[in-house]
Design an enzyme around this catalytic site. Structure first.
Site, PDB file in Angstrom:
ATOM      1  CB  ALA A  41      15.661 -33.901 -11.328  1.00 36.77           C
ATOM      2  CG  ASP A  59      24.562 -34.710  -5.362  1.00 38.97           C
ATOM      3  OD1 ASP A  59      25.137 -35.792  -5.571  1.00 38.97           O
ATOM      4  OD2 ASP A  59      23.347 -34.538  -5.511  1.00 38.97           O
ATOM      5  CB  THR A  99      15.989 -37.116   2.532  1.00 38.25           C
ATOM      6  OG1 THR A  99      17.292 -37.488   2.976  1.00 38.25           O
ATOM      7  CG2 THR A  99      15.503 -35.913   3.303  1.00 38.25           C
ATOM      8  NE  ARG A 123      18.342 -24.998  -4.875  1.00 39.70           N
ATOM      9  CZ  ARG A 123      19.537 -25.383  -5.250  1.00 39.70           C
ATOM     10  NH1 ARG A 123      20.514 -24.499  -5.379  1.00 39.70           N
ATOM     11  NH2 ARG A 123      19.790 -26.646  -5.489  1.00 39.70           N
ATOM     12  CB  CYS A 152      -1.404  -0.857   5.257  1.00 39.85           C
ATOM     13  SG  CYS A 152       0.349  -1.135   4.974  1.00 39.85           S
ATOM     14  CD  GLU A 202      -1.425  -2.376   1.993  1.00 35.33           C
ATOM     15  OE1 GLU A 202      -0.217  -2.666   1.898  1.00 35.33           O
ATOM     16  OE2 GLU A 202      -2.238  -3.084   2.613  1.00 35.33           O
ATOM     17  CB  THR A 237      21.851 -35.367  -1.134  1.00 39.65           C
ATOM     18  OG1 THR A 237      20.926 -36.381  -1.513  1.00 39.65           O
ATOM     19  CG2 THR A 237      21.818 -34.251  -2.146  1.00 39.65           C
ATOM     20  CB  CYS A 267      -1.019  -4.656   8.586  1.00 40.08           C
ATOM     21  SG  CYS A 267      -0.091  -3.204   8.102  1.00 40.08           S
TER      22      CYS A 267
HETATM   23  N1  LIG Z   1      18.084 -36.274  -9.029  1.00 47.35           N
HETATM   24  C1  LIG Z   1      17.760 -35.641  -7.905  1.00 47.35           C
HETATM   25  O1  LIG Z   1      16.767 -34.921  -7.829  1.00 47.35           O
HETATM   26  C2  LIG Z   1      18.626 -35.833  -6.704  1.00 47.35           C
HETATM   27  C3  LIG Z   1      18.485 -34.954  -5.623  1.00 47.35           C
HETATM   28  C4  LIG Z   1      19.253 -35.164  -4.505  1.00 47.35           C
HETATM   29  C5  LIG Z   1      20.116 -36.232  -4.450  1.00 47.35           C
HETATM   30  N2  LIG Z   1      20.250 -37.056  -5.518  1.00 47.35           N
HETATM   31  C6  LIG Z   1      21.153 -38.220  -5.453  1.00 47.35           C
HETATM   32  O2  LIG Z   1      20.655 -39.017  -4.389  1.00 47.35           O
HETATM   33  C7  LIG Z   1      21.736 -39.787  -3.849  1.00 47.35           C
HETATM   34  C8  LIG Z   1      21.581 -39.797  -2.340  1.00 47.35           C
HETATM   35  O3  LIG Z   1      20.303 -40.262  -2.007  1.00 47.35           O
HETATM   36  P1  LIG Z   1      20.084 -41.263  -0.796  1.00 47.35           P
HETATM   37  O4  LIG Z   1      18.659 -41.700  -0.820  1.00 47.35           O
HETATM   38  O5  LIG Z   1      21.145 -42.283  -0.832  1.00 47.35           O
HETATM   39  O6  LIG Z   1      20.405 -40.380   0.473  1.00 47.35           O
HETATM   40  P2  LIG Z   1      19.877 -39.001   1.108  1.00 47.35           P
HETATM   41  O7  LIG Z   1      18.399 -38.993   1.172  1.00 47.35           O
HETATM   42  O8  LIG Z   1      20.570 -37.868   0.482  1.00 47.35           O
HETATM   43  O9  LIG Z   1      20.486 -39.132   2.567  1.00 47.35           O
HETATM   44  C9  LIG Z   1      20.026 -40.201   3.377  1.00 47.35           C
HETATM   45  C10 LIG Z   1      20.643 -40.151   4.735  1.00 47.35           C
HETATM   46  O10 LIG Z   1      20.247 -38.937   5.387  1.00 47.35           O
HETATM   47  C11 LIG Z   1      19.892 -39.231   6.743  1.00 47.35           C
HETATM   48  N3  LIG Z   1      18.430 -39.134   6.825  1.00 47.35           N
HETATM   49  C12 LIG Z   1      17.570 -38.827   5.840  1.00 47.35           C
HETATM   50  N4  LIG Z   1      16.302 -38.837   6.310  1.00 47.35           N
HETATM   51  C13 LIG Z   1      16.374 -39.159   7.610  1.00 47.35           C
HETATM   52  C14 LIG Z   1      15.410 -39.338   8.634  1.00 47.35           C
HETATM   53  N5  LIG Z   1      14.116 -39.166   8.410  1.00 47.35           N
HETATM   54  N6  LIG Z   1      15.824 -39.709   9.840  1.00 47.35           N
HETATM   55  C15 LIG Z   1      17.127 -39.880  10.074  1.00 47.35           C
HETATM   56  N7  LIG Z   1      18.094 -39.713   9.149  1.00 47.35           N
HETATM   57  C16 LIG Z   1      17.724 -39.347   7.939  1.00 47.35           C
HETATM   58  C17 LIG Z   1      20.333 -40.661   6.989  1.00 47.35           C
HETATM   59  O11 LIG Z   1      21.683 -40.605   7.362  1.00 47.35           O
HETATM   60  P3  LIG Z   1      22.426 -41.830   8.132  1.00 47.35           P
HETATM   61  O12 LIG Z   1      22.553 -42.915   7.122  1.00 47.35           O
HETATM   62  O13 LIG Z   1      23.749 -41.278   8.556  1.00 47.35           O
HETATM   63  O14 LIG Z   1      21.536 -42.222   9.278  1.00 47.35           O
HETATM   64  C18 LIG Z   1      20.138 -41.270   5.607  1.00 47.35           C
HETATM   65  O15 LIG Z   1      20.842 -42.451   5.363  1.00 47.35           O
HETATM   66  C19 LIG Z   1      22.999 -39.136  -4.325  1.00 47.35           C
HETATM   67  O16 LIG Z   1      23.631 -40.006  -5.221  1.00 47.35           O
HETATM   68  C20 LIG Z   1      22.561 -37.885  -5.050  1.00 47.35           C
HETATM   69  O17 LIG Z   1      23.346 -37.631  -6.203  1.00 47.35           O
HETATM   70  C21 LIG Z   1      19.528 -36.869  -6.634  1.00 47.35           C
END
Ligand SMILES: NC(=O)c1ccc[n+]([C@@H]2O[C@H](COP(=O)([O-])OP(=O)(O)OC[C@H]3O[C@@H](n4cnc5c(N)ncnc54)[C@H](OP(=O)(O)O)[C@@H]3O)[C@@H](O)[C@H]2O)c1
Length: 343
Positions: free
Chosen positions: A154, A200, A286, A184, A84, A53, A196, A75
């Site tokens: 992805a 990465d 994750t 982001r 405002c 505003e 990750t 507000c």
């Molecule tokens: N294409 C895409 O969009 C994309 C995006 C991101 C990553 N990536 C690829 O994904 C791969 C990794 O994936 P990922 O599935 O192996 O691993 P991640 O999800 O990156 O990491 C998993 C680790 O994070 C911790 N964690 C995650 N969630 C948790 C929870 N709820 N509670 C407790 N701990 C938790 C744990 O660690 P601890 O094992 O130490 O307990 C688990 O083993 C990489 O190769 C990366 O390049 C691709």
């Protein structure tokens, strides 16, 4: 009225220009109109900066008898800026058209009450669905007192997220990369799992879209994150959630959540710190944990036309698409919005 919808659409278009600069504030636009002619317009452009505003009235000499179109209830309280509603009264507008009421129950309706007490006609709810959608993260947080969760990942055409050895593969093309960086900027925090982070070495900052970088979160229960990563070496703050390690080194913070109910405790931390929205950028473990154990509001899947043949499988979540776009020749972007967004 048709004109109300047209001018409110302009206010909503302006609101979105605030984009990644106003989080955790809402996106708000304002248009001042008299005799169906535009007198002034503005939007909330910076967190802590003037409200929409104030910017809309900046160059107007005389707004007496005008209609103000505001995408969110003006507000009525003094925060970082004066109320405002008082500005609209002082400017002697005769009518205020509002898209959405403020979702905070402590202030909702009070801006309207102030305007009406001053004799101004108030009309609420013009393009309300559109307003709810653009400010969905803000509304969700204020109604539910927990962060709005967006999952983004992805994959290749055959649904792998990385090579078999964990090496990353860039599935995004420049257009989808821009959209990811826009996401982001629009979220308060971004989160990855420790695998990750280690595989990465991501920066998780906003670079190819204008806007602020989000807070960076890593789930790392065993505190096994590599010390040489950008996340621990660059100038931006990082928050690492562990079972037991609690310490701070400069702007890198380790937060101990204990071993029981790790994800629930993480969500509790976010609620306590009023984190409004989190973008989960992987990896598979994750994402699957969030889908399984936490309510997720939005899923975005970027699918490349590339075929990897083998690799780390993407999340097994099979989102139903509520919208799908082709981005250039090799990327498809599909979004599943939570039911509360589609109502
Ligand atoms: N294409 C895409 O969009 C994309 C995006 C991101 C990553 N990536 C690829 O994904 C791969 C990794 O994936 P990922 O599935 O192996 O691993 P991640 O999800 O990156 O990491 C998993 C680790 O994070 C911790 N964690 C995650 N969630 C948790 C929870 N709820 N509670 C407790 N701990 C938790 C744990 O660690 P601890 O094992 O130490 O307990 C688990 O083993 C990489 O190769 C990366 O390049 C691709």
């Amino acid at each position: 009225m048709l004109n109300d919808a047209i001018w409110m659409q302009r206010a909503l278009d302006l609101a979105q220009l605030g984009g990644g600069y106003v989080v955790p504030n809402p996106w708000v636009g304002c248009v001042i109109v008299r005799d169906n002619k535009l007198l002034g317009e503005g939007f909330h452009a910076q967190y802590g900066g003037p409200h929409a505003e104030v910017n809309a009235f900046k160059d107007i000499q005389d707004a007496q008898g005008a209609t103000a179109y505001v995408s969110l209830e003006p507000c009525s309280h003094t925060g970082k800026t004066p109320p405002c509603a008082d500005l609209l009264i002082r400017q002697q507008v005769s009518r205020v058209v509002i898209c959405n009421l403020d979702p905070n129950p402590l202030v909702s309706g009070q801006g309207v009450a102030k305007l009406e007490a001053a004799g101004i006609e108030v009309h609420i709810g013009v393009l309300a669905r559109k307003g709810e959608l653009i400010n969905r993260r803000f509304f969700y947080f204020h109604r539910n007192h927990r962060p709005y969760i967006t999952v983004k990942y992805a994959t290749s055409a055959d649904q792998f997220i990385a090579h078999p050895n964990g090496d990353a593969h860039l599935f995004s093309n420049p257009i989808s990369q821009q959209l990811v960086h826009r996401l982001r900027a629009e979220h308060q925090a971004i989160l990855v799992g420790v695998n990750t982070a280690n595989a990465d070495n991501p920066s998780l900052t906003t670079r190819v879209w204008p806007g602020n970088s989000p807070m960076r979160f890593v789930l790392d229960p065993q505190a096994r994150m590599d010390k040489n990563l950008h996340l621990l070496q660059d100038e931006f703050p990082t928050y690492i959630f562990t079972h037991e390690v609690a310490k701070s080194e400069g702007n890198k913070h380790w937060i101990a959540l204990g071993t029981e109910n790790f994800l629930q405790k993480f969500m509790g931390y976010c609620e306590e710190k009023a984190i409004q929205s989190i973008l989960i950028e992987g990896g598979t473990k994750t994402i699957e944990a969030f889908i399984r154990d936490v309510e997720v509001q939005e899923i975005i899947h970027i699918e490349s036309t590339e075929v990897l043949g083998s690799g780390i499988s993407g999340p097994q979540i099979h989102p139903e698409e509520s919208e799908s776009y082709k981005l250039g020749t090799d990327n498809r972007w599909s979004i599943q919005l939570g039911k509360e967004n589609l109502a």
